[in-house]
Design a protein around this motif. Structure first.
Motif, mmCIF file in Angstrom:
data_model
loop_
_atom_site.group_PDB
_atom_site.id
_atom_site.type_symbol
_atom_site.label_atom_id
_atom_site.label_comp_id
_atom_site.label_asym_id
_atom_site.label_seq_id
_atom_site.Cartn_x
_atom_site.Cartn_y
_atom_site.Cartn_z
ATOM 1 N N ARG A 96 1.138 -1.196 0.213
ATOM 2 C CA ARG A 96 0.323 -0.214 -0.417
ATOM 3 C C ARG A 96 1.032 0.991 0.024
ATOM 4 N NH1 ARG A 96 -5.286 -1.539 2.929
ATOM 5 N NH2 ARG A 96 -6.353 1.145 3.007
ATOM 6 N N VAL A 97 0.298 1.744 -0.642
ATOM 7 C CA VAL A 97 1.344 3.850 -0.760
ATOM 8 C C VAL A 97 0.496 4.705 -0.815
ATOM 9 C CG1 VAL A 97 1.623 3.307 -3.281
ATOM 10 C CG2 VAL A 97 3.021 5.010 -1.836
ATOM 11 N N TYR A 98 0.692 5.694 0.033
ATOM 12 C CA TYR A 98 0.267 7.164 0.401
ATOM 13 C C TYR A 98 -0.255 7.947 -1.447
ATOM 14 C CZ TYR A 98 -0.081 5.791 4.760
ATOM 15 O OH TYR A 98 -0.682 5.988 5.927
ATOM 16 N N CYS A 99 -1.427 8.332 -1.698
ATOM 17 C CA CYS A 99 -1.530 8.899 -3.005
ATOM 18 C C CYS A 99 -0.763 9.995 -3.362
ATOM 19 C CB CYS A 99 -2.901 9.280 -3.206
ATOM 20 S SG CYS A 99 -4.231 7.750 -3.975
ATOM 21 N N PHE A 100 -0.548 10.763 -2.306
ATOM 22 C CA PHE A 100 0.669 11.761 -2.815
ATOM 23 C C PHE A 100 2.522 11.878 -2.344
ATOM 24 C CE2 PHE A 100 0.579 10.793 2.328
ATOM 25 C CZ PHE A 100 1.778 10.874 2.586
ATOM 26 N N ASN A 101 2.396 10.347 -2.481
ATOM 27 C CA ASN A 101 3.975 9.800 -2.412
ATOM 28 C C ASN A 101 4.476 9.147 -4.064
ATOM 29 O OD1 ASN A 101 6.235 8.993 -1.623
ATOM 30 N ND2 ASN A 101 6.114 7.335 -0.074
ATOM 31 N N GLU B 119 -10.139 5.355 0.167
ATOM 32 C CA GLU B 119 -10.765 6.566 0.068
ATOM 33 C C GLU B 119 -10.372 6.449 1.888
ATOM 34 O OE1 GLU B 119 -13.387 9.807 -1.077
ATOM 35 O OE2 GLU B 119 -13.106 7.937 -3.036
ATOM 36 N N GLU B 120 -9.908 7.512 2.342
ATOM 37 C CA GLU B 120 -9.564 8.053 4.005
ATOM 38 C C GLU B 120 -10.473 8.787 4.740
ATOM 39 O OE1 GLU B 120 -8.627 5.835 5.557
ATOM 40 O OE2 GLU B 120 -7.749 4.088 3.578
ATOM 41 N N ALA B 121 -10.960 8.996 5.511
ATOM 42 C CA ALA B 121 -11.527 10.179 6.345
ATOM 43 C C ALA B 121 -10.935 11.636 5.687
ATOM 44 C CB ALA B 121 -11.924 10.027 7.833
ATOM 45 N N ASP B 122 -9.858 11.617 5.485
ATOM 46 C CA ASP B 122 -8.547 12.377 5.578
ATOM 47 C C ASP B 122 -8.182 12.297 4.736
ATOM 48 O OD1 ASP B 122 -6.349 14.084 5.479
ATOM 49 O OD2 ASP B 122 -5.850 13.901 7.511
ATOM 50 N N SER B 123 -8.720 13.155 3.679
ATOM 51 C CA SER B 123 -8.401 12.248 2.402
ATOM 52 C C SER B 123 -7.106 12.941 1.390
ATOM 53 C CB SER B 123 -8.764 13.523 1.442
ATOM 54 O OG SER B 123 -8.346 14.742 1.451
ATOM 55 N N HIS B 124 -5.920 13.121 3.322
ATOM 56 C CA HIS B 124 -3.983 13.346 3.106
ATOM 57 C C HIS B 124 -3.582 12.528 2.008
ATOM 58 C CE1 HIS B 124 -0.123 14.329 3.399
ATOM 59 N NE2 HIS B 124 -0.228 13.870 4.089
#
Length: 158
Positions: free
Chosen positions: A119-124, A143-148
């Motif tokens: 898994r990888v965060y979209c901003f990375n 999608e997480e509660a905090d979109s970051h």
């Protein structure tokens, strides 16, 4: 010369986290294994868990990164790469790509696993590009509660 070894270097991992905030720890380690501030005891407890192997990447015998192999399913022949962190001074030099490539080769050559996921965060974006160059493909979007913290699941077959 780049090598990977299944032996954690706790002091190096702690150095790479020194002075960093909770978000930094969350970015590379997620929420389940560690809490801020990171301690050697937490690292030791995680690496001692059944089914967890912590690998260290070395460049000329100097530790440059850590990667974890976990969630091995011998029936499904799957495993997961998680908790990936490379020293700041090594970033942008292709060392993480080389180390992760060596880890994938090792896993596929020495085990019966046929698929690896992560898994990888979209901003990375640098990590996503690295994983794509290694043959990982996006399989799901979360999608997480905090979109970051929205993230992708990625997978690579043998």
């Amino acid at each position: 010369m780049l090598t990977i070894k299944p032996t954690p270097d706790y002091d190096a991992i702690l150095r790479w986290n020194a002075g960093k905030d909770e978000a930094f720890l969350f970015q590379w380690a997620g929420t389940t294994a560690y809490c801020h501030p990171l301690t050697k005891e937490q690292l030791m407890r995680q690496s001692a868990k059944d089914g967890v192997t912590v690998f260290m990447a070395y460049e000329n015998e100097v530790p440059i990164g850590t990667m974890e192999l976990c969630d091995i399913d011998p029936v499904q022949k799957t495993g997961r790469i998680c908790r990936v962190l490379f020293a700041e001074e090594t970033r942008g030099k292709g060392l993480a790509h080389r180390a992760l490539s060596a880890l994938c080769e090792k896993v596929f050559a020495e085990t019966e696993l046929e698929r690896l996921s992560l898994r990888v965060y979209c901003f990375n974006l640098p990590a996503i590009r690295c994983y794509e160059r290694l043959g990982f493909l996006v399989t799901e979007y979360y999608e997480e509660a905090d979109s970051h913290w929205n993230n992708y699941a990625m997978e690579r077959k043998k």
